[in-house]
Design an enzyme around this catalytic site. Sequence first.
Site, PDB file in Angstrom:
ATOM      1  CG  ASP A   1      -1.630   0.938  -3.758  1.00  0.00           C
ATOM      2  OD1 ASP A   1      -1.150  -0.164  -4.079  1.00  0.00           O
ATOM      3  OD2 ASP A   1      -1.956   1.221  -2.585  1.00  0.00           O
TER       4      ASP A   1
ATOM      5  CG  ASP B   1       6.067   0.114  -1.789  1.00  0.00           C
ATOM      6  OD1 ASP B   1       4.874   0.019  -1.446  1.00  0.00           O
ATOM      7  OD2 ASP B   1       6.986  -0.575  -1.307  1.00  0.00           O
TER       8      ASP B   1
ATOM      9  CE  LYS C   1      -4.468  -1.319  -1.584  1.00  0.00           C
ATOM     10  NZ  LYS C   1      -3.007  -1.288  -1.585  1.00  0.00           N
TER      11      LYS C   1
ATOM     12  N   GLY D   1      -2.227  -2.059   5.826  1.00  0.00           N
ATOM     13  CA  GLY D   1      -1.941  -3.057   6.847  1.00  0.00           C
ATOM     14  C   GLY D   1      -2.651  -4.346   6.496  1.00  0.00           C
TER      15      GLY D   1
ATOM     16  CB  SER E   1       5.045  -0.710   2.022  1.00  0.00           C
ATOM     17  OG  SER E   1       4.142  -0.874   0.963  1.00  0.00           O
TER      18      SER E   1
ATOM     19  NE  ARG F   1       1.137  -4.689  -6.986  1.00  0.00           N
ATOM     20  CZ  ARG F   1       2.328  -4.670  -7.574  1.00  0.00           C
ATOM     21  NH1 ARG F   1       3.413  -4.715  -6.835  1.00  0.00           N
ATOM     22  NH2 ARG F   1       2.445  -4.583  -8.871  1.00  0.00           N
TER      23      ARG F   1
ATOM     24  CB  THR G   1      -0.977   0.060   1.212  1.00  0.00           C
ATOM     25  OG1 THR G   1      -1.864  -1.009   1.080  1.00  0.00           O
ATOM     26  CG2 THR G   1      -1.768   1.337   1.234  1.00  0.00           C
TER      27      THR G   1
END
Lengths: 273, 275
Positions: free
Chosen positions: B57, B206, B73, B87, B169, B59, B41
């Site tokens: 995002d 990332d 999300k 998380g 992240s 994913r 994330t």
Amino acid sequence: MDFSNFQAPGMYPYHASSSSKQAEKSYVDHPIMGPHNSSFTLMPEAPSKHTKYPYVTGTSVLGVKYKDGVLLASDTAASYGSTVRYKSVQRLKAVGKTTALGASGEISDFQAINELLDQLITNDYMWDDGNNLGPVEIHNYLNRLMYGRRNKFDPLWNSLVLGGVKNGQQYLGVVTMIGVHYVDDHVATGFGNHLARPIFRDEWRADMTHEEAVALLEKCMLVLFYRDRSAINKFQIANVTEAGVHISEPYALQTNWSYKAFENPTAGAVGSW
Amino acid sequence: MTKSSVIQVPPKGGFSFDLSRRNAMLQQQGAKLPKYRKTGTTIVGLVYKDGVILGADTRATEGEIVCDKNCEKIHYLAPNIYCCGAGTAADTENVTDMVSSQLALHRYATGRDSRVVTALTMIKTHLFRYQGHVSAALVLGGVDVTGPHLHAIYPHGSTDTLPFATMGSGSLAAMSVFESRYKENLTREEGMEIVSAAICAGIFNDLGSGSNVDLCIITKEGKEYLRNYQQPNPRSYTRSKGYDFMNGYTAVLSTQIRQLRQHVQVLEGDRMDEE
């Protein structure tokens, strides 16, 4: 000399008084790992010759290629664990006339590398054969050095950025403490990888002028100053062109801490924090 | 026969760790813990002139595998409050769902629109009770009668009240964009530009973030949920012959045909009461 009672200048004053009980134990106070004895690693109590952790460290180094050469940038701080211990450390070095080296990580290992490179350059100069070691050769030398030490489980705890210009060709590469090495148009070490590389990937161009490249580096160094706790607002930039290496005097960037929204952030949300 | 005198203690809330030793022993003997779905994330929030812009995002990962290429999300909490979650996916989904229900009940009880601090307090008291074991890092944003608000909520229950926030992240990549481009009194277009640039920085730099950019713009007039506002990772190759699978690709081992009429009884009856 018997170093079994050695205690590094501590950041843990409450252990100073228990030193009288430590006749047998060798007790080490580390700025990051904290207090521990040497059987920490399950090895016998032989004096350890392997570098296990760094003590005095420098934070990120950034590097970019531009139209006429290569720029390296770093701040002038060296931290001892969570203290910013030294604020006037030059982490950039000229290697011969064609290359500049920047290092993050353990400062004593960087100083050792500087000694070795000075000897290398002197030997090369003494050949007096019209040829000199360029960035490619220095990069390879450093890679062999770092990888060799890694194989002995005694690494030089650094991430090195090497930038140079020879015969009109710019060169920019990285060597890490385990011997990973690569070249690229823009590089960074440590925190710079997370905070500066995204900006480089978005905004770097091959035909940047010196001013544009410095502006890009300063933008990234400012972000690093805001968001990296070991960074300070005192930077140096090394400029490598066909004419040679020039490392600037340390200077500071303009920061902005006075956004209205940060002045009283919970003004609109009374009771939150 | 001895009487076992076990003192019964009523559960006080939080997780019970009675089976932890057993689980550790099983792991030592080789049993593998199931991988749980995380939203690797990049999530961000930004306060601009007229309100709040949230970005995320799309994913979702299970260990090293991308299990959902286009998940959502940005979660609904109230008509004027949305929350991005990073998380453990189960934790973010369920905490936001739960607080959303509590907020609806609260609206009925008070007769007023929900405030962002209400959602903030409900979430943070829940997370603190679970001492960080509910692994939800959230960016909460909304506009209520007191104005636009943006908060960052950490898994242990602490919160920050900020004009711009990033979590997950990819938060460093996104924060580097915010730190270099943020200005006061941004317009809507500038805000959307910066937020999507920050999410794209997370997507491309990332490994835990990827696929598309979702945006949600909240003002006092209402909200605008822009699902897949940008799709910078299209499927660029499609096989020119197409992808149909003709008969004969799968081996048929046996065939059995049964008439259903023999097994199903159709009855006439009354319609079920809907009320």
